[in-house]
Scaffold this motif. Structure first.
Motif, PDB file in Angstrom:
ATOM      1  N   THR A 196       7.753  -5.252   4.890  1.00  0.00           N
ATOM      2  CA  THR A 196       7.109  -3.775   4.496  1.00  0.00           C
ATOM      3  C   THR A 196       6.822  -3.686   2.737  1.00  0.00           C
ATOM      4  O   THR A 196       7.775  -4.365   2.251  1.00  0.00           O
ATOM      5  CB  THR A 196       7.914  -2.268   5.223  1.00  0.00           C
ATOM      6  OG1 THR A 196       9.222  -2.121   3.949  1.00  0.00           O
ATOM      7  CG2 THR A 196       7.886  -2.593   6.417  1.00  0.00           C
ATOM      8  N   GLY A 197       6.017  -2.980   1.709  1.00  0.00           N
ATOM      9  CA  GLY A 197       7.090  -2.774   0.356  1.00  0.00           C
ATOM     10  C   GLY A 197       5.471  -2.806   0.064  1.00  0.00           C
ATOM     11  O   GLY A 197       4.200  -2.211   0.479  1.00  0.00           O
ATOM     12  N   GLY A 202       3.929  -7.916  -3.542  1.00  0.00           N
ATOM     13  CA  GLY A 202       3.989  -9.081  -3.300  1.00  0.00           C
ATOM     14  C   GLY A 202       4.302 -10.014  -1.367  1.00  0.00           C
ATOM     15  O   GLY A 202       3.909 -10.793  -1.171  1.00  0.00           O
ATOM     16  N   LYS A 203       3.815  -8.613  -0.708  1.00  0.00           N
ATOM     17  CA  LYS A 203       3.582  -9.197   0.534  1.00  0.00           C
ATOM     18  C   LYS A 203       2.449 -10.089   1.407  1.00  0.00           C
ATOM     19  O   LYS A 203       2.807 -11.147   1.850  1.00  0.00           O
ATOM     20  CB  LYS A 203       3.024  -7.510   1.504  1.00  0.00           C
ATOM     21  CG  LYS A 203       3.293  -6.351   0.662  1.00  0.00           C
ATOM     22  CD  LYS A 203       3.570  -4.826   1.749  1.00  0.00           C
ATOM     23  CE  LYS A 203       1.756  -4.892   1.136  1.00  0.00           C
ATOM     24  NZ  LYS A 203       2.184  -4.401  -0.028  1.00  0.00           N
ATOM     25  N   GLY A 330       2.926  -3.871   6.200  1.00  0.00           N
ATOM     26  CA  GLY A 330       2.547  -2.676   5.181  1.00  0.00           C
ATOM     27  C   GLY A 330       3.669  -1.671   4.949  1.00  0.00           C
ATOM     28  O   GLY A 330       3.803  -2.739   4.068  1.00  0.00           O
ATOM     29  N   ASP A 331       2.954  -1.196   3.922  1.00  0.00           N
ATOM     30  CA  ASP A 331       3.247  -0.082   3.306  1.00  0.00           C
ATOM     31  C   ASP A 331       4.020   1.202   4.249  1.00  0.00           C
ATOM     32  O   ASP A 331       3.307   1.557   3.998  1.00  0.00           O
ATOM     33  CB  ASP A 331       3.311   0.573   2.221  1.00  0.00           C
ATOM     34  CG  ASP A 331       3.630   1.423   1.364  1.00  0.00           C
ATOM     35  OD1 ASP A 331       4.812   1.607   1.093  1.00  0.00           O
ATOM     36  OD2 ASP A 331       3.184   1.707   0.004  1.00  0.00           O
ATOM     37  N   LEU A 362      10.013  -5.684   0.392  1.00  0.00           N
ATOM     38  CA  LEU A 362      10.011  -6.032  -0.629  1.00  0.00           C
ATOM     39  C   LEU A 362       9.884  -4.815  -1.772  1.00  0.00           C
ATOM     40  O   LEU A 362       9.129  -3.968  -1.714  1.00  0.00           O
ATOM     41  CB  LEU A 362       8.782  -7.163  -0.878  1.00  0.00           C
ATOM     42  CG  LEU A 362       8.210  -8.727   0.180  1.00  0.00           C
ATOM     43  CD1 LEU A 362       7.527  -9.163  -0.206  1.00  0.00           C
ATOM     44  CD2 LEU A 362       9.726  -9.062  -0.149  1.00  0.00           C
ATOM     45  N   ARG A 363      10.959  -4.926  -2.537  1.00  0.00           N
ATOM     46  CA  ARG A 363      10.607  -3.832  -3.582  1.00  0.00           C
ATOM     47  C   ARG A 363      10.752  -3.815  -5.650  1.00  0.00           C
ATOM     48  O   ARG A 363      10.336  -3.187  -5.678  1.00  0.00           O
ATOM     49  CB  ARG A 363      12.785  -3.090  -3.336  1.00  0.00           C
ATOM     50  CG  ARG A 363      12.911  -2.604  -2.313  1.00  0.00           C
ATOM     51  CD  ARG A 363      14.653  -2.570  -2.148  1.00  0.00           C
ATOM     52  NE  ARG A 363      14.965  -2.574  -1.387  1.00  0.00           N
ATOM     53  CZ  ARG A 363      15.173  -1.164  -0.374  1.00  0.00           C
ATOM     54  NH1 ARG A 363      13.962  -0.365  -0.368  1.00  0.00           N
ATOM     55  NH2 ARG A 363      15.192  -1.668   1.059  1.00  0.00           N
ATOM     56  N   THR A 364      10.500  -5.506  -5.220  1.00  0.00           N
ATOM     57  CA  THR A 364       9.943  -5.231  -7.349  1.00  0.00           C
ATOM     58  C   THR A 364       8.043  -5.708  -6.842  1.00  0.00           C
ATOM     59  O   THR A 364       7.585  -6.250  -6.493  1.00  0.00           O
ATOM     60  CB  THR A 364      10.635  -6.716  -7.419  1.00  0.00           C
ATOM     61  OG1 THR A 364      11.822  -6.695  -6.686  1.00  0.00           O
ATOM     62  CG2 THR A 364      10.271  -6.678  -9.015  1.00  0.00           C
TER      63      THR A 364
END
Ligand SMILES: Nc1ncnc2c1ncn2[C@@H]1O[C@H](COP(=O)(O)OP(=O)(O)OP(=O)(O)O)[C@@H](O)[C@H]1O
Length: 606
Positions: A196-197, A202-203, A330-331, A362-364
């Motif tokens: 997720t992110g 960058g997924k 997904g987000d 992923l957070r950035t």
């Protein structure tokens, strides 16, 4: 997993229905008058209760409220918190003195549990204290949790870990992308994983690279024959599948790949989940692929998983064999599917109880630089004051907050320009230019109906180009449309958009998927100058204008605001007053489902 006869007769409630029920009485009528129960909730509850001969009004009310919960995306209802949750809303419509004394009756749970709604062989409710769940969702949740729990502890498909390490080092060279490398490794080493992110974290990049690494492990089969890795890329809507295809093709251009990897990635197509599972003309809930006829891929990657309904997720996991890697991308901060089940968030939470939880976040952000990215973070972080400060910025190009009083000026700008560009492109028969105009902007509303719903704005823009708006004659050259239902026969999907043009004297819709379909053959469409935030999921536009209602509404949540603002690739205008923004940022979507709890319990967690 068939439905009981009573269930089979249940209509699926319209998530937006808000009309009065003639003939309703007692508590149901009261809650309907207060817009807490929609007409469909009341109809379903009274019809089913009559079929099962349930006379206790307390039980009928519990069923109506469980159906309401499903309409709002929860697969179950917590009876003990109903009074606290709905009381304030009811009080705004009906003074407390006028409430019946036993509105939320004593011994309510016991009365429901004793009723035929729960005890009949045709029961429509499952009672597992403190949750009431509609039987059809309960079956799906149990099946999904059991299958995911089994997958989470199953042995992982074979892997040459040394080679994997070398490939991942090459594919994620820079230290900046260490989180992506870790996510890729998790995907490679797990039979079920969640990535997720937020937008641009960058997924897709991660997925494209890990697929290349996995493909490198797969050259030949046991007999030495060439057998490339078989990958299925799928998304819940046609639009999201098209974006996934493009995003993977774009990610494949990076120079970290060898020419062979690039060539192989370019062969990957993305399809809708429906298409992956194989639709059947006689059913909307069963598919060609299922537990007895599994998908034959080595890897199945699902994008935009937050939009996947409980039903589709269960069907997918059922059809995925034990030696297929399943990757859910997904987000989790976005709005969940309109249908029941915040599946992505729940699955991610439930899998945390596994011995080696395969959940990577992923957070950035690597795409949004500046204001929109910062705004999205402020909203997700629940920081209303930071959100407002960013929206009040005077920087050119920064997101803009505009008061409700100025809405006409806002609509007279980009939305009207876009409507005119669409009309001009359609008049020239230039579908390509029309589709570019369609992607240039979208007006997003929280609701369908009401003064701040999409209908009046769609009509206002229709009047702008047509001179009048006529719901009984909706088709005109230049009408932008959004498809609202899959039609495999026509090759159109829920979420496809298109522009109406005239070809040989007939109105034809040129869809963004490249298809042309006669307007008369497209029954399930809506005009798409404006759409709801829910419907916009999986799409992006050059500029987004968000219209939030003046009155407070339970639909105004952090997830809704986040989803709306992250639809833009650049420009953003939000029409709302500051209190509306504050309330939206502070209100989280309350969705009840048993998946996280059940999955966690199966995996030995608490
Ligand atoms: N490891 C990386 N190396 C180089 N560029 C990267 C890397 N990761 C992300 N980017 C760049 O950041 C942008 C966003 O990445 P990507 O499309 O993979 O994100 P995403 O999470 O899939 O976004 P969305 O949810 O909007 O589809 C792209 O332009 C991509 O090229």
């Amino acid at each position: 997993m068939s439905e009981t006869p009573v269930e089979a007769g249940l209509p699926m409630p319209d998530p937006h229905g808000a009309e009065r029920v003639r003939g309703a009485s007692g508590v149901l009528a009261l809650l309907n008058a207060a817009d807490i129960l929609a007409a469909a909730d009341v109809h379903v509850a009274t019809r089913v209760s009559a079929l099962l001969d349930v006379g206790d009004e307390a039980a009928v009310l519990a069923l109506a409220l469980t159906v309401r919960a499903a309409r709002l995306g929860s697969s179950c209802l917590r009876l003990e918190t109903v009074a606290a949750e709905l009381g304030p809303e009811l009080e705004r419509h009906v003074p407390r003195e006028q409430w019946p004394a036993d509105l939320w009756p004593d011994g309510w749970w016991d009365r429901v549990v004793a009723s035929a709604l729960v005890t009949s062989p045709d029961a429509v409710l499952v009672a597992e204290a403190p949750l009431l769940t509609l039987q059809r969702y309960h079956r799906l949740e149990v099946s999904l949790s059991d299958r995911l729990a089994a997958r989470a502890v199953a042995p992982v498909p074979e892997l040459d870990t040394e080679r994997l390490g070398t490939d991942l080092d090459r594919l994620f060279e820079a230290e900046t992308f260490a989180d992506q490398r870790a996510a890729a490794e998790l995907v490679a080493r797990s039979s079920t994983s969640v990535v997720t992110g937020g937008p641009g974290t960058g997924k897709t990049t991660t997925i494209a690279r890990v697929l290349a690494a996995l493909a490198g492990q797969h050259g030949t089969d046991r007999e030495g024959r060439e057998r490339p890795l078989s990958v299925a890329l799928a998304a819940p809507t046609g639009k999201a599948a098209a974006r996934m295809r493009e995003a993977v093709a774009q990610a494949a251009e990076a120079d970290v790949f060898t020419p062979a990897e690039r060539e192989w990635l370019a062969t990957l197509d993305a399809v809708t989940l429906h298409r992956l599972l194989g639709p059947r003309p006689d059913s909307r809930s069963s598919f060609v692929h299922h537990a007895g006829q599994k998908l034959a891929h080595d890897v199945v990657v699902v994008d935009e998983t937050s939009m996947v309904s409980l039903l589709m997720m269960e069907r997918l996991v059922q059809a995925t064999s034990a030696d297929t890697r399943l990757v859910l991308v997904g987000d989790a901060d976005q709005l969940a599917s309109v249908e029941a089940g915040a599946v992505l968030r729940d699955v991610a939470e439930g899998l945390q109880a596994a011995p080696h939880p395969a959940v990577a976040t992923l957070r950035t952000g690597h795409r949004f630089t500046g204001a929109v990215g910062a705004l999205a973070s402020a909203v997700v972080g629940g920081d209303a004051e930071a959100t407002l400060a960013l929206l009040r910025s005077d920087d050119p190009g920064a997101p803009r907050l505009v008061d409700h009083d100025a809405v006409q000026d806002v609509v007279a700008g980009l939305p009207v320009q876009q409507a005119r560009s669409l009309a001009a492109a359609a008049a020239d028969g230039d579908a390509a230019a029309g589709l570019v105009a369609l992607g240039s902007h979208r007006l997003l509303c929280a609701h369908r109906d009401g003064p701040w719903g999409l209908r009046p704005w769609n009509e206002a823009l229709e009047r702008e180009v047509r001179g009048f708006a006529d719901p009984s004659r909706p088709w005109f050259v230049g009408r932008p449309v959004l498809v609202t239902r899959n039609d495999p026969g026509l090759g159109v999907h829920n979420g496809d958009t298109g522009l109406t043009v005239e070809r040989d004297g007939r109105l034809v819709v040129e869809l963004d998927t490249g298809r042309s379909v006669a307007a008369s053959r497209l029954p399930a469409v809506q005009t798409a100058y404006a759409s709801t935030v829910h419907r916009s999921q999986g799409s992006e536009y050059a500029h987004v204008t968000v219209l939030l209602p003046q009155d407070d509404s339970p639909i105004l949540t952090r997830e809704l605001l986040y989803t709306a603002i992250t639809r833009t690739r650049g420009g953003l205008t939000v029409v709302a007053d500051e209190d509306t923004i504050r309330r939206a940022v502070e209100r989280r979507t309350a969705r009840a489902s048993g998946i996280a709890r059940r999955l966690s319990a199966r995996l030995g967690g608490s």
